[in-house]
Design a protein around this motif. Structure first.
Motif, PDB file in Angstrom:
ATOM      1  N   GLU A  40       0.837  -1.202   0.000  1.00  0.00           N
ATOM      2  CA  GLU A  40       0.000   0.000   0.000  1.00  0.00           C
ATOM      3  C   GLU A  40       0.874   1.255   0.000  1.00  0.00           C
ATOM      4  O   GLU A  40       1.747   1.404   0.866  1.00  0.00           O
ATOM      5  N   ASP A  59      -6.068   2.113  -1.027  1.00  0.00           N
ATOM      6  CA  ASP A  59      -6.782   2.790   0.060  1.00  0.00           C
ATOM      7  C   ASP A  59      -7.290   4.107  -0.507  1.00  0.00           C
ATOM      8  O   ASP A  59      -6.510   4.939  -0.980  1.00  0.00           O
ATOM      9  N   HIS A  89      -5.532   7.429   0.550  1.00  0.00           N
ATOM     10  CA  HIS A  89      -4.218   7.752  -0.027  1.00  0.00           C
ATOM     11  C   HIS A  89      -4.331   8.134  -1.493  1.00  0.00           C
ATOM     12  O   HIS A  89      -3.600   8.990  -1.972  1.00  0.00           O
ATOM     13  N   GLN A 104      -9.263  -0.689   0.765  1.00  0.00           N
ATOM     14  CA  GLN A 104      -9.642   0.017   2.000  1.00  0.00           C
ATOM     15  C   GLN A 104     -10.384   1.288   1.630  1.00  0.00           C
ATOM     16  O   GLN A 104      -9.961   2.025   0.737  1.00  0.00           O
ATOM     17  N   ARG A 143     -10.359  11.175   8.933  1.00  0.00           N
ATOM     18  CA  ARG A 143     -11.061  10.303   7.982  1.00  0.00           C
ATOM     19  C   ARG A 143     -12.508  10.132   8.426  1.00  0.00           C
ATOM     20  O   ARG A 143     -12.821  10.228   9.616  1.00  0.00           O
ATOM     21  N   GLU A 177     -11.490   1.612   6.535  1.00  0.00           N
ATOM     22  CA  GLU A 177     -10.330   1.899   7.388  1.00  0.00           C
ATOM     23  C   GLU A 177     -10.358   3.396   7.698  1.00  0.00           C
ATOM     24  O   GLU A 177      -9.883   4.210   6.916  1.00  0.00           O
TER      25      GLU A 177
HETATM   26 MG   LIG Z   1      -4.796   2.109   4.502  1.00  0.00          MG
END
Ligand SMILES: [Mg+2]
Ligand SMILES: O=C(O)c1ccc(O)c(O)c1
Length: 597
Positions: free
Chosen positions: A134, A165, A168, A191, A210, A239
């Motif tokens: 990741e 994810d 990101h 994620q 988040r 996540e």
């Molecule tokens: Mg992550």
């Protein structure tokens, strides 16, 4: 699709988290190392516990700072990895997340990173495991999804794939289309997290702010669509690192989380919910009143031109009306203290379908006690505890009220309920936004912040497409401290008029005094003609203008019965918001008014 949640999303010990995830209906979890380390259960016992709860462990994480290191460090890292593989074997989990290195010792060399990840993948494969790589948005050398994909391609190892994810990827506003071209089977894990648009250090943004999908500003449906186009068929896994969720009741946070995934799947058309019926307006607002607040609300309603038109057949409940504006005063709800909005009603073209959608989105059904012969009102409970009734277009609920025979007052030109202002409990603001967005399919209007006398406030409007239903949700930016005057977070109902000056002239109630300083500033800010400002001032009307020239003219009553007030609004030229810029003026004026009796 399977739905998973990372243990980091919710509060408590590992046991609390697992119980909450299972109760909310998740299929699996991502197990965070910290949660394992602090648990008295052995990995074997955790495996059994998860199995008993019907949860699979889909990912173990994180493994940090592995790749692109000098040879001595590589040996130590591989040794460390073997210990983690031991734990994973006992847990029965086959995928470990390796996030891109943030170490200052990492070398900027893709070939080295690929070859070392390939060695790690070899060892994982030997134990029937695999590595999901990741790119952290703040990775030292690898910080974008396409860079991590180039490294995975270069390594070309069957036990090495990607973990994508959404945070990101979307926090970097990267080019996304290429995601759909990732080789099928090479996305090992997905994620999901949303986030508000913030300009700040990306690590801080990620670790504190988040949100669950649908609560922030990211376009998650588009992102997930691209991942699915690449053939991904693993779990949708949340996540979310969030300061509030980390300390909230895990059972409730897990339900909020599950609602976000169900709503996301609905938007992706992966799993269809009963579609949201069209809404036709706010049909009534109900206040709980007691012996002190009831009289002051009645006086105010009369002053606003309302008539007490109906008396409930079986309950101490009054209906007050003016055109399509309806207020219900309920003395049967005897929670001591201030008057409060304890319910509101929305007209739906299909209340039963609205209710089925709400149930599918885990909205708590409201126990509706009704006597024989009374209208059946579908009701759900909003996150702040307010009951939301769903009424039919024919307003059959009105037959529960016997006419009072009181002559109908001339009125003051109020036409309908424009919006409700609902101050939200600090811990449930984001949950409330998602609740109204998903359950009632209300669109998010702008989110704004303003400096108010008792602290910074955040507001988020939600509304249906034709704007017959609007809610203004507000919250203090920080949890309130000890000095919190009671007027800090009141609730209100705003009624619409077509001519606020005529309405103001017809009112017979105490108006909220607006300071001269406000009008001096207003004239300067908007270059308004003197006579217009003089008219506003004479009636205590506040003013706002949006960037396309839409205008809002509005006025307020003082706070009544401790916690509520009324507003009158005239919207001109498509003004779509709530005059938030004037909220601090209103709050200060309401406090002055209370201090002076
Ligand atoms: Mg992550
Ligand atoms: O903030 C972090 O360190 C961190 C760790 C693991 C992740 O999957 C992630 O997205 C962030």
């Amino acid at each position: 699709m399977r739905r998973s949640i990372a243990t980091v999303c919710v509060s408590g010990t590992l046991d609390d988290k697992l119980t909450a995830a299972a109760a909310a209906g998740f299929d699996g979890i991502e197990l965070f190392e910290n949660d394992l380390v602090v648990s008295p259960r052995s990995p074997d016992e955790i495996r059994t516990r998860c199995a008993d709860l019907g949860l699979s462990i889909d990912l173990y994480q994180p493994f940090r700072d592995f790749e692109a290191v000098p040879p001595a460090q590589l040996r130590a890292n591989l040794e460390r990895a073997e210990r983690k593989f031991d734990v994973m074997a006992a847990l029965g989990v086959d995928t470990v997340l390796v996030c891109s290195s943030v170490s200052p010792d990492a070398v900027d060399d893709d070939e080295l990173a690929a070859s070392q990840l390939s060695m790690l993948a070899d060892r994982a494969a030997g134990r029937g495991m695999r590595i999901a790589y990741e790119a952290l948005a703040w990775g030292r050398h690898v910080s974008t999804w396409d860079h991590s994909w180039r490294i995975v391609q270069r390594a070309d190892h069957p036990a090495l794939g990607l973990c994508l994810d959404s945070f990101h990827v979307l926090s970097r506003s990267a080019e996304l289309d290429g995601i759909a071209d990732i080789t099928p089977g090479k996305i090992f894990f997905l994620q999901l997290a949303d986030a508000p648009n913030l300009s700040m250090d990306v690590l801080q943004w990620s670790r504190h702010h988040r949100l669950f999908p649908g609560q922030g500003a990211f376009d998650l449906p588009r992102f997930v669509d691209l991942v699915l186009a690449a053939g991904y068929d693993g779990p949708l896994s949340l996540e979310v690192f969030n300061d509030v969720f980390r300390q909230s009741d895990p059972a409730r946070t897990a339900v909020d989380a599950m609602r976000s995934l169900i709503a996301l799947e609905d938007r992706l058309s992966v799993r269809g919910l009963p579609s949201a019926p069209q809404l036709a307006g706010l049909s009534f607002t109900e206040f709980a009143v007691d012996g002190r607040s009831g009289p002051s609300l009645r006086v105010a309603l009369r002053g606003l031109g309302f008539t007490h038109t109906g008396q409930h057949r079986t309950k101490p409940v009054e209906l007050w009306e003016q055109a399509a504006c309806r207020v219900v005063l309920n003395s049967a709800v005897t929670e001591p203290g201030a008057a409060a909005i304890n319910a509101f009603a929305i007209t739906s073209e299909d209340p039963q379908r609205s209710l089925r959608r709400a149930e599918a989105l885990l909205a708590p059904a409201h126990p509706n006690v009704r006597e024989p012969g009374e209208a059946e009102l579908a009701a759900i409970t909003a996150p702040d505890g307010t009951s939301v009734f769903i009424t039919r277009p024919d307003d059959d609920w009105r037959s529960d009220f016997l006419p009072t025979g009181v002559p109908v007052a001339a009125g003051a030109g109020l036409l309908s309920t424009d919006h409700l202002g609902l101050a939200q409990p600090f811990d449930h603001f984001d949950e409330a936004g998602l609740f109204y967005h998903s359950v009632l399919d209300l669109d998010h209007l702008a989110t704004g912040e303003y400096a108010a006398p008792f602290g910074l406030m955040r507001s988020r409007g939600v509304a249906n497409p034709d704007r017959t239903v609007r809610l203004a949700l507000t919250v203090a930016l920080l949890r309130r401290g000890e000095w919190a005057p009671a007027v800090a977070d009141p609730q209100h109902v705003a009624f619409r008029t077509g001519d606020i000056v005529a309405t103001a002239s017809a009112l017979s109630l105490a108006r909220l005094p607006v300071p001269d300083n406000y009008y001096a500033d207003l004239a300067a800010r908007f270059a308004l003609p003197d006579d217009f400002v003089a008219t506003l001032r004479r009636h205590g009307i506040l003013y706002d203008r949006d960037s396309s020239g839409g205008e809002l003219l509005h006025l307020y009553t003082p706070v009544l019965g401790g916690r509520v007030f009324f507003e009158i609004v005239e919207r001109r030229g498509g003004y779509d918001l709530f005059g938030e810029a004037n909220a601090p003026v209103r709050m200060a004026a309401q406090r002055h008014r209370r201090l002076s009796g």
